[in-house]
Design an enzyme around this catalytic site. Sequence first.
Site, PDB file in Angstrom:
ATOM      1  N   LYS A   9      23.460 -17.212 -26.062  1.00 38.90           N
ATOM      2  CA  LYS A   9      22.659 -18.079 -25.196  1.00 38.90           C
ATOM      3  C   LYS A   9      21.620 -17.204 -24.499  1.00 38.90           C
ATOM      4  O   LYS A   9      21.720 -15.971 -24.564  1.00 38.90           O
ATOM      5  CB  LYS A   9      23.537 -18.830 -24.193  1.00 38.90           C
ATOM      6  CG  LYS A   9      24.192 -17.948 -23.142  1.00 38.90           C
ATOM      7  CD  LYS A   9      24.891 -18.826 -22.111  1.00 38.90           C
ATOM      8  CE  LYS A   9      25.459 -17.981 -20.984  1.00 38.90           C
ATOM      9  NZ  LYS A   9      26.169 -18.761 -19.981  1.00 38.90           N
TER      10      LYS A   9
ATOM     11  N   PHE B 231      35.392 -18.962 -13.336  1.00 36.53           N
ATOM     12  CA  PHE B 231      34.517 -19.981 -13.924  1.00 36.53           C
ATOM     13  C   PHE B 231      33.062 -19.553 -14.012  1.00 36.53           C
ATOM     14  O   PHE B 231      32.190 -20.369 -14.264  1.00 36.53           O
ATOM     15  CB  PHE B 231      34.619 -21.291 -13.133  1.00 36.53           C
ATOM     16  CG  PHE B 231      35.969 -21.933 -13.253  1.00 36.53           C
ATOM     17  CD1 PHE B 231      36.266 -22.757 -14.325  1.00 36.53           C
ATOM     18  CD2 PHE B 231      36.962 -21.678 -12.317  1.00 36.53           C
ATOM     19  CE1 PHE B 231      37.520 -23.336 -14.459  1.00 36.53           C
ATOM     20  CE2 PHE B 231      38.216 -22.250 -12.439  1.00 36.53           C
ATOM     21  CZ  PHE B 231      38.498 -23.088 -13.518  1.00 36.53           C
ATOM     22  N   LEU B 232      32.783 -18.273 -13.780  1.00 39.30           N
ATOM     23  CA  LEU B 232      31.382 -17.850 -13.810  1.00 39.30           C
ATOM     24  C   LEU B 232      30.795 -18.073 -15.191  1.00 39.30           C
ATOM     25  O   LEU B 232      31.494 -18.122 -16.193  1.00 39.30           O
ATOM     26  CB  LEU B 232      31.241 -16.371 -13.429  1.00 39.30           C
ATOM     27  CG  LEU B 232      31.774 -15.290 -14.361  1.00 39.30           C
ATOM     28  CD1 LEU B 232      30.851 -15.012 -15.519  1.00 39.30           C
ATOM     29  CD2 LEU B 232      32.025 -14.018 -13.582  1.00 39.30           C
TER      30      LEU B 232
ATOM     31  N   GLY C   6      22.150 -28.669 -30.737  1.00 44.19           N
ATOM     32  CA  GLY C   6      21.700 -27.382 -31.272  1.00 44.19           C
ATOM     33  C   GLY C   6      22.616 -26.926 -32.387  1.00 44.19           C
ATOM     34  O   GLY C   6      23.329 -27.744 -32.986  1.00 44.19           O
TER      35      GLY C   6
ATOM     36  N   PHE D  22      25.301 -29.622 -20.601  1.00 46.49           N
ATOM     37  CA  PHE D  22      26.018 -29.421 -21.872  1.00 46.49           C
ATOM     38  C   PHE D  22      25.831 -30.588 -22.835  1.00 46.49           C
ATOM     39  O   PHE D  22      26.721 -30.939 -23.578  1.00 46.49           O
ATOM     40  CB  PHE D  22      27.505 -29.117 -21.620  1.00 46.49           C
ATOM     41  CG  PHE D  22      27.687 -27.715 -21.102  1.00 46.49           C
ATOM     42  CD1 PHE D  22      27.997 -26.679 -21.971  1.00 46.49           C
ATOM     43  CD2 PHE D  22      27.482 -27.413 -19.767  1.00 46.49           C
ATOM     44  CE1 PHE D  22      28.106 -25.382 -21.510  1.00 46.49           C
ATOM     45  CE2 PHE D  22      27.582 -26.123 -19.301  1.00 46.49           C
ATOM     46  CZ  PHE D  22      27.892 -25.102 -20.171  1.00 46.49           C
TER      47      PHE D  22
ATOM     48  N   ASN E 287      36.851 -25.452 -20.012  1.00 49.01           N
ATOM     49  CA  ASN E 287      36.024 -24.856 -21.070  1.00 49.01           C
ATOM     50  C   ASN E 287      36.024 -25.728 -22.323  1.00 49.01           C
ATOM     51  O   ASN E 287      34.983 -25.918 -22.952  1.00 49.01           O
ATOM     52  CB  ASN E 287      36.544 -23.454 -21.426  1.00 49.01           C
ATOM     53  CG  ASN E 287      35.798 -22.381 -20.659  1.00 49.01           C
ATOM     54  OD1 ASN E 287      35.017 -22.690 -19.766  1.00 49.01           O
ATOM     55  ND2 ASN E 287      36.031 -21.132 -20.992  1.00 49.01           N
TER      56      ASN E 287
ATOM     57  N   CYS F 254      33.852 -17.017 -24.889  1.00 51.64           N
ATOM     58  CA  CYS F 254      34.835 -17.915 -24.260  1.00 51.64           C
ATOM     59  C   CYS F 254      35.130 -19.190 -25.047  1.00 51.64           C
ATOM     60  O   CYS F 254      36.279 -19.430 -25.413  1.00 51.64           O
ATOM     61  CB  CYS F 254      34.379 -18.265 -22.847  1.00 51.64           C
ATOM     62  SG  CYS F 254      34.464 -16.847 -21.746  1.00 51.64           S
TER      63      CYS F 254
ATOM     64  N   THR G  19      41.448 -15.360 -18.475  1.00 50.11           N
ATOM     65  CA  THR G  19      41.890 -16.663 -18.980  1.00 50.11           C
ATOM     66  C   THR G  19      43.149 -16.452 -19.810  1.00 50.11           C
ATOM     67  O   THR G  19      43.111 -15.806 -20.854  1.00 50.11           O
ATOM     68  CB  THR G  19      40.774 -17.276 -19.854  1.00 50.11           C
ATOM     69  OG1 THR G  19      39.595 -17.370 -19.055  1.00 50.11           O
ATOM     70  CG2 THR G  19      41.159 -18.650 -20.376  1.00 50.11           C
TER      71      THR G  19
ATOM     72  N   LYS H 228      41.666 -24.173 -16.402  1.00 45.80           N
ATOM     73  CA  LYS H 228      40.642 -23.321 -17.026  1.00 45.80           C
ATOM     74  C   LYS H 228      40.402 -23.720 -18.485  1.00 45.80           C
ATOM     75  O   LYS H 228      39.268 -23.934 -18.921  1.00 45.80           O
ATOM     76  CB  LYS H 228      41.079 -21.849 -16.927  1.00 45.80           C
ATOM     77  CG  LYS H 228      40.177 -20.873 -17.646  1.00 45.80           C
ATOM     78  CD  LYS H 228      38.793 -20.798 -17.044  1.00 45.80           C
ATOM     79  CE  LYS H 228      37.836 -20.066 -17.962  1.00 45.80           C
ATOM     80  NZ  LYS H 228      36.464 -20.091 -17.514  1.00 45.80           N
TER      81      LYS H 228
HETATM   82  N1  NAD Z   1      32.636 -13.654 -19.962  1.00 48.10           N
HETATM   83  C1  NAD Z   1      32.693 -14.769 -19.303  1.00 48.10           C
HETATM   84  O1  NAD Z   1      31.698 -15.490 -19.152  1.00 48.10           O
HETATM   85  C2  NAD Z   1      33.988 -15.237 -18.695  1.00 48.10           C
HETATM   86  C3  NAD Z   1      33.978 -16.318 -17.804  1.00 48.10           C
HETATM   87  C4  NAD Z   1      35.181 -16.753 -17.256  1.00 48.10           C
HETATM   88  C5  NAD Z   1      36.368 -16.140 -17.634  1.00 48.10           C
HETATM   89  N2  NAD Z   1      36.343 -15.111 -18.532  1.00 48.10           N
HETATM   90  C6  NAD Z   1      37.607 -14.490 -18.907  1.00 48.10           C
HETATM   91  O2  NAD Z   1      37.680 -13.211 -18.274  1.00 48.10           O
HETATM   92  C7  NAD Z   1      38.346 -12.279 -19.132  1.00 48.10           C
HETATM   93  C8  NAD Z   1      37.448 -11.086 -19.400  1.00 48.10           C
HETATM   94  O3  NAD Z   1      36.306 -11.540 -20.126  1.00 48.10           O
HETATM   95  P1  NAD Z   1      35.078 -10.571 -20.404  1.00 48.10           P
HETATM   96  O4  NAD Z   1      34.068 -11.369 -21.165  1.00 48.10           O
HETATM   97  O5  NAD Z   1      34.674  -9.896 -19.139  1.00 48.10           O
HETATM   98  O6  NAD Z   1      35.798  -9.517 -21.381  1.00 48.10           O
HETATM   99  P2  NAD Z   1      35.304  -8.050 -21.765  1.00 48.10           P
HETATM  100  O7  NAD Z   1      36.117  -7.691 -22.958  1.00 48.10           O
HETATM  101  O8  NAD Z   1      33.822  -8.035 -21.831  1.00 48.10           O
HETATM  102  O9  NAD Z   1      35.681  -7.164 -20.516  1.00 48.10           O
HETATM  103  C9  NAD Z   1      36.980  -6.760 -20.238  1.00 48.10           C
HETATM  104  C10 NAD Z   1      36.921  -5.363 -19.640  1.00 48.10           C
HETATM  105  O10 NAD Z   1      38.225  -4.964 -19.242  1.00 48.10           O
HETATM  106  C11 NAD Z   1      38.354  -3.565 -19.471  1.00 48.10           C
HETATM  107  N3  NAD Z   1      39.790  -3.198 -19.509  1.00 48.10           N
HETATM  108  C12 NAD Z   1      40.678  -3.437 -20.506  1.00 48.10           C
HETATM  109  N4  NAD Z   1      41.901  -2.961 -20.152  1.00 48.10           N
HETATM  110  C13 NAD Z   1      41.783  -2.413 -18.914  1.00 48.10           C
HETATM  111  C14 NAD Z   1      42.688  -1.781 -18.006  1.00 48.10           C
HETATM  112  N5  NAD Z   1      43.980  -1.627 -18.307  1.00 48.10           N
HETATM  113  N6  NAD Z   1      42.209  -1.360 -16.828  1.00 48.10           N
HETATM  114  C15 NAD Z   1      40.913  -1.540 -16.512  1.00 48.10           C
HETATM  115  N7  NAD Z   1      40.005  -2.145 -17.310  1.00 48.10           N
HETATM  116  C16 NAD Z   1      40.437  -2.565 -18.499  1.00 48.10           C
HETATM  117  C17 NAD Z   1      37.646  -3.367 -20.790  1.00 48.10           C
HETATM  118  O11 NAD Z   1      37.273  -2.029 -20.958  1.00 48.10           O
HETATM  119  C18 NAD Z   1      36.435  -4.297 -20.624  1.00 48.10           C
HETATM  120  O12 NAD Z   1      35.358  -3.613 -20.043  1.00 48.10           O
HETATM  121  C19 NAD Z   1      38.742 -13.066 -20.388  1.00 48.10           C
HETATM  122  O13 NAD Z   1      40.055 -13.534 -20.249  1.00 48.10           O
HETATM  123  C20 NAD Z   1      37.765 -14.219 -20.392  1.00 48.10           C
HETATM  124  O14 NAD Z   1      38.249 -15.331 -21.095  1.00 48.10           O
HETATM  125  C21 NAD Z   1      35.182 -14.636 -19.042  1.00 48.10           C
END
Ligand code: NAD
Length: 397
Positions: free
Chosen positions: A280, A112-113, A213, A209, A168, A220, A82, A164
């Site tokens: 959650k 969007f997961l 609560g 939603f 959210n 996010c 994002t 996006k």
């Molecule tokens: N978590 C969710 O539910 C969700 C849903 C939709 C979108 N997003 C978006 O997706 C993105 C990631 O979210 P997340 O919760 O998975 O974050 P996170 O911090 O849990 O995971 C990111 C991962 O990327 C790895 N990483 C960092 N730099 C790297 C590189 N150069 N090469 C390879 N790996 C690398 C990190 O080690 C980490 O494991 C964010 O922008 C978030 O807003 C997350």
Amino acid sequence: MLKNDEVPFYEPMLEKMIKKNKKRLNYDFLSSKLYNDVDVFFIAVGTPEKNDGSADLKYVYEAVDGIIKNITKNTTIVIKSTVPVGTNNKIKEYIRDNLKKFIINVVSNPEFLSQGTAVQDEINPQRIIIGTDSKQAIKTIKDIYKHKDEKYVLTDSNTAELIKYASNSFLALKISYINEVSNLCEKFNANIEDVEKGMKMDKRIGKYFLNAGIGYGGSCFPKDTKALEFMAKSVNSEIQTITATIKVNEKQVTKMLDKARKYYSNFDGLNVAILGITYKPSTDDIRDSPAIINLNKLLEYKTAISVYNPIPIKKLKEIYKDRIKIVNNIAETLKNADICFIFTEWQQIKEMNLKLFEKNMRKPIILDGRNCFELNQIKDYRVIYESIGRKTINNLN
Ligand SMILES: NC(=O)c1ccc[n+]([C@@H]2O[C@H](COP(=O)([O-])OP(=O)(O)OC[C@H]3O[C@@H](n4cnc5c(N)ncnc54)[C@H](O)[C@@H]3O)[C@@H](O)[C@H]2O)c1
């Protein structure tokens, strides 16, 4: 861990999926081998919140740099993370300035997961947003996803990025809205559950939603709402509904602590039980969890805190060490407690034996921040039970 087929976090179905596809998966990190002969790179690294509320793009650019330095042919980069509006275009410029040998198509394809149902959401997404001006890139993405045409929204990258944040933030807004209505319910002696039910029957409103609560958390909503607010300011504009959403949530998160002060003016010396610590259910993620915000506030007092969460959270022990007691069953958590806070609506908590409160607690005061129990069920027990937007049950007098 991944190389040993282990998933480093809890996500239903994911381990099974990884094992099933073992032969097709390779894990590598920052080695140049990773980049050989790759057709498409997906960048899904974190974009955490900076102090000023904006999104930190350093991991995204690190990933782009790795690609620029090591690719061996023309390729496509898909930005799943994002990222603020305009980032895909800036990345395109950055690549143009720093790479002459190959051509890279950059595509915005926001994710969007939802944690807890990530695998199903991935297999059967409700929509796929593709933001690019490259026909070739659109074809590449469609060839990968293989979904029906009606699932795609084809647009420019600025719009894709905004979809996006707008999505959210809208969900966060719904949560703050119903939370404010629940506060009115408490004032008017009305029942939020029935308000929710009545509203959800209207298809225009929708049924998701809208559960009152102690507010939203996770990795996010808090960061994305603040990033949207920051983006609006950066173009001399504003998004007042989201500014209000953020403000309402900040207050709502500690609502149960405010209620607890009715019973104890000072929490020093209390035994406190906490049920649910994740932001959650069905995840082990505690990032920006309302429960953690409350736990930290409770730790400012001389309290003895026992915490139960249906699935173990490794990080909890690492962060809090001996400052809290982590317990793996509800009865033990409640033993001799003077107050019990419910912060996450895990199924295991919703289905617990309600007798356990009066049987185990020194003073059975329950402050349920997620409306886990029906008032009709709990009214038969010798407890004080306060929830969100519903009347208080006091059977201790
Ligand atoms: N978590 C969710 O539910 C969700 C849903 C939709 C979108 N997003 C978006 O997706 C993105 C990631 O979210 P997340 O919760 O998975 O974050 P996170 O911090 O849990 O995971 C990111 C991962 O990327 C790895 N990483 C960092 N730099 C790297 C590189 N150069 N090469 C390879 N790996 C690398 C990190 O080690 C980490 O494991 C964010 O922008 C978030 O807003 C997350």
